[in-house]
Design a protein around this motif. Structure first.
Motif, PDB file in Angstrom:
ATOM      1  N   ALA A 180      19.302 -65.949 -35.332  1.00 27.52           N
ATOM      2  CA  ALA A 180      19.202 -65.640 -33.899  1.00 27.52           C
ATOM      3  C   ALA A 180      20.338 -64.713 -33.472  1.00 27.52           C
ATOM      4  N   ALA A 181      21.521 -64.948 -34.018  1.00 30.83           N
ATOM      5  CA  ALA A 181      22.681 -64.124 -33.656  1.00 30.83           C
ATOM      6  C   ALA A 181      22.475 -62.676 -34.092  1.00 30.83           C
ATOM      7  N   GLY A 182      21.892 -62.485 -35.257  1.00 32.01           N
ATOM      8  CA  GLY A 182      21.632 -61.130 -35.744  1.00 32.01           C
ATOM      9  C   GLY A 182      20.652 -60.406 -34.838  1.00 32.01           C
ATOM     10  N   PHE A 183      19.634 -61.119 -34.379  1.00 26.83           N
ATOM     11  CA  PHE A 183      18.625 -60.547 -33.502  1.00 26.83           C
ATOM     12  C   PHE A 183      19.259 -60.129 -32.170  1.00 26.83           C
ATOM     13  N   ALA A 225      20.902 -64.369 -43.330  1.00 27.07           N
ATOM     14  CA  ALA A 225      20.089 -64.629 -42.137  1.00 27.07           C
ATOM     15  C   ALA A 225      20.426 -63.643 -41.027  1.00 27.07           C
ATOM     16  N   THR A 226      21.712 -63.351 -40.866  1.00 28.93           N
ATOM     17  CA  THR A 226      22.130 -62.473 -39.777  1.00 28.93           C
ATOM     18  C   THR A 226      21.579 -61.057 -39.947  1.00 28.93           C
ATOM     19  N   VAL A 227      21.656 -60.533 -41.161  1.00 29.64           N
ATOM     20  CA  VAL A 227      21.184 -59.169 -41.399  1.00 29.64           C
ATOM     21  C   VAL A 227      19.673 -59.084 -41.176  1.00 29.64           C
ATOM     22  N   LEU A 228      18.941 -60.117 -41.592  1.00 28.75           N
ATOM     23  CA  LEU A 228      17.483 -60.137 -41.351  1.00 28.75           C
ATOM     24  C   LEU A 228      17.194 -60.053 -39.846  1.00 28.75           C
ATOM     25  N   GLY A 229      17.912 -60.854 -39.080  1.00 22.31           N
ATOM     26  CA  GLY A 229      17.738 -60.838 -37.621  1.00 22.31           C
ATOM     27  C   GLY A 229      18.127 -59.504 -37.022  1.00 22.31           C
ATOM     28  N   ALA A 230      19.230 -58.923 -37.507  1.00 23.51           N
ATOM     29  CA  ALA A 230      19.730 -57.657 -36.969  1.00 23.51           C
ATOM     30  C   ALA A 230      18.758 -56.514 -37.231  1.00 23.51           C
ATOM     31  N   ALA A 287      23.276 -73.677 -39.352  1.00 16.65           N
ATOM     32  CA  ALA A 287      24.118 -72.474 -39.348  1.00 16.65           C
ATOM     33  C   ALA A 287      23.283 -71.238 -39.685  1.00 16.65           C
ATOM     34  N   LEU A 288      22.340 -71.391 -40.621  1.00 18.64           N
ATOM     35  CA  LEU A 288      21.486 -70.257 -41.008  1.00 18.64           C
ATOM     36  C   LEU A 288      20.566 -69.847 -39.848  1.00 18.64           C
ATOM     37  N   ALA A 289      19.996 -70.842 -39.158  1.00 25.55           N
ATOM     38  CA  ALA A 289      19.105 -70.544 -38.022  1.00 25.55           C
ATOM     39  C   ALA A 289      19.879 -69.862 -36.905  1.00 25.55           C
ATOM     40  N   THR A 290      21.081 -70.363 -36.629  1.00 27.42           N
ATOM     41  CA  THR A 290      21.917 -69.759 -35.586  1.00 27.42           C
ATOM     42  C   THR A 290      22.256 -68.315 -35.960  1.00 27.42           C
ATOM     43  N   LYS A 330      27.203 -67.537 -32.983  1.00 22.23           N
ATOM     44  CA  LYS A 330      27.713 -68.053 -34.261  1.00 22.23           C
ATOM     45  C   LYS A 330      28.919 -68.970 -34.087  1.00 22.23           C
ATOM     46  N   VAL A 331      29.856 -68.585 -33.231  1.00 20.17           N
ATOM     47  CA  VAL A 331      31.073 -69.392 -33.067  1.00 20.17           C
ATOM     48  C   VAL A 331      30.746 -70.795 -32.559  1.00 20.17           C
ATOM     49  N   PRO A 332      30.030 -70.922 -31.423  1.00 20.14           N
ATOM     50  CA  PRO A 332      29.699 -72.285 -30.986  1.00 20.14           C
ATOM     51  C   PRO A 332      28.808 -73.012 -31.974  1.00 20.14           C
ATOM     52  N   GLY A 333      27.888 -72.290 -32.635  1.00 22.78           N
ATOM     53  CA  GLY A 333      27.006 -72.926 -33.615  1.00 22.78           C
ATOM     54  C   GLY A 333      27.793 -73.529 -34.764  1.00 22.78           C
ATOM     55  N   LEU A 334      28.695 -72.749 -35.345  1.00 19.64           N
ATOM     56  CA  LEU A 334      29.501 -73.231 -36.483  1.00 19.64           C
ATOM     57  C   LEU A 334      30.428 -74.360 -36.055  1.00 19.64           C
TER      58      LEU A 334
END
Lengths: 118, 278
Positions: free
Chosen positions: B167-170, B84-89, B161-164, B183-187
């Motif tokens: 967004a984090a990657g973006f 998910a993160t790489v897609l957002g990034a 966690a995946l949604a967060t 990611k830290v607060p989300g997890l």
């Protein structure tokens, strides 16, 4: 659980070793580049880098080129870490995790290819 | 000459400080480095973002090397969330070249404020012995030197966690951060991951997120070589120290530090970008 823990430890060890090697090589290149740049400043073209020219310049002791090469190695380190974990998951027969890590690697490589083609 | 030496020493120190705090809190370091480069060294925002991305990879790699080996970073969870993160990034990286620097800064401040307020509003932080595992594929297990206990935990609400992470990657690509601020607060808040494991896993992941974006910056010649290399050497030293320090602190203290640091930086950046004052 013990087998799972053993697998996790091995995966962690693989990932840690790749990351440690990557930062050592890149730090060495960046430090050498910065020292050479300070000791023997040379002009450096701005704009889109041509990696053939950067490699040749780095081999010739051009500080800026060495520093850029170090940055490139640093950027490549997480890619290599993901590839290594693919191998570790395959070795541990963790097929679902292998599929996920292969997807990550595929996305990263797709990003690389799209950058090259644009 | 003296000015160059002073500037180099300053950049190394800024890198070391951001590496230390970044590795300690799983933030990558860009969150501290970009304001320091822009406000303290007069670096243009886009160059600072590019250098920040490379510094995030340095923080992640140096910290991740230790955390992965000790098991504090959950390698399996990190890998799942990286999709998910790489897609957002990748999406954010292409958009970043088309956005104005002022808006990047304003967005940066707004994201930080939202995260710090959420963490400050939380009254209770679970300690190491209050976590339990369920034998799942993504369960984590590590020894916590601060409490002297073996910590075992399960990951809950994986879709959150995946949604967060998306967004984090973006956000990471847009602002030159590692995305750890989300990611830290989300997890920790939603997925039952202990604060130290959340910071260590985030720290490991942000290297991949930042690498996806940094590749784009490098390919278009937007990475300032000497500046980024100087900062990175400082970051590498600082982040190793940050990981060692993190192992000695309690869960509660790491969470409180995270909230205080993000709130402070958020207010600082709001002042700078909304009112133009240093």
């Amino acid at each position: 659980m013990a087998r799972l823990d053993g697998g996790r430890r091995e995966e962690g060890r693989f990932a840690g070793a790749v990351l440690a090697a990557g930062i050592r090589v890149s730090a060495l290149l960046m430090a050498a580049g910065l020292l050479l740049r300070a000791w023997r400043p040379q002009p450096w073209p701005q704009g889109v880098p041509h990696w053939g020219a950067i490699l040749r310049s780095a081999a010739g002791g051009h500080g800026e080129a060495l520093a850029l090469l170090g940055i490139a190695v640093l950027i490549a380190t997480p890619y290599v870490r993901v590839a290594t974990l693919c191998a570790a998951f395959a070795r541990g027969r963790q097929w679902r995790l292998l599929a996920v890590s292969a997807a990550v690697l595929g996305l990263l490589l797709a990003g690389l290819l799209s950058v090259q083609s644009s | 000459m003296a000015e160059t030496i002073l500037r180099t020493a300053g950049l190394l120190a800024a890198g070391a400080a951001s590496g230390l705090v970044g590795a300690l809190l799983g933030l990558g370091g860009g969150i501290f480095l970009i304001p320091a480069l822009v406000l303290g060294f007069g670096v243009p925002m886009h160059s600072a973002v590019a250098a920040g991305l490379v510094a995030v990879i340095a923080t992640s790699s140096a910290g991740g090397a230790q955390n992965a080996e000790h098991g504090v970073a959950n390698v399996r969870l990190g890998m799942v969330l990286e999709v998910a993160t790489v897609l957002g990034a990748l999406g954010g990286g292409f958009l970043a070249q088309r956005l104005a620097a002022d808006w990047l800064g304003l967005f940066f401040a707004a994201v930080l404020l939202a995260v710090s307020v959420t963490l400050c509003m939380r009254r209770r932080v679970r300690e190491a012995h209050e976590y339990h595992g369920s034998g799942g594929l993504l369960d984590g297990r590590y020894h916590d030197p601060a409490s002297g206990r073996e910590v075992v935990y399960s990951v809950r609400r994986l879709p959150v966690a995946l949604a967060t992470s998306l967004a984090a990657g973006f956000v990471s690509a847009l602002l030159g951060l590692g995305g750890g601020i989300l990611k830290v607060p989300g997890l920790h808040l939603f997925c039952g991951v202990p604060m130290k494991a959340a910071t260590a896993t985030s720290n490991l992941m942000i290297g991949v997120t930042a690498a996806a974006s940094a590749t784009i910056y490098l390919a278009v010649g937007a990475v300032p070589g000497a500046l980024a290399a100087t900062v990175c050497l400082g970051v590498l030293a600082g982040s190793r120290a940050g990981v060692r320090l993190s192992r000695r602190l309690s869960e509660r203290l790491v969470a409180r530090l995270f909230a205080v640091v993000t709130l402070t930086i958020s207010l600082f950046m709001f002042r700078r970008f909304l009112h133009g004052s240093p």
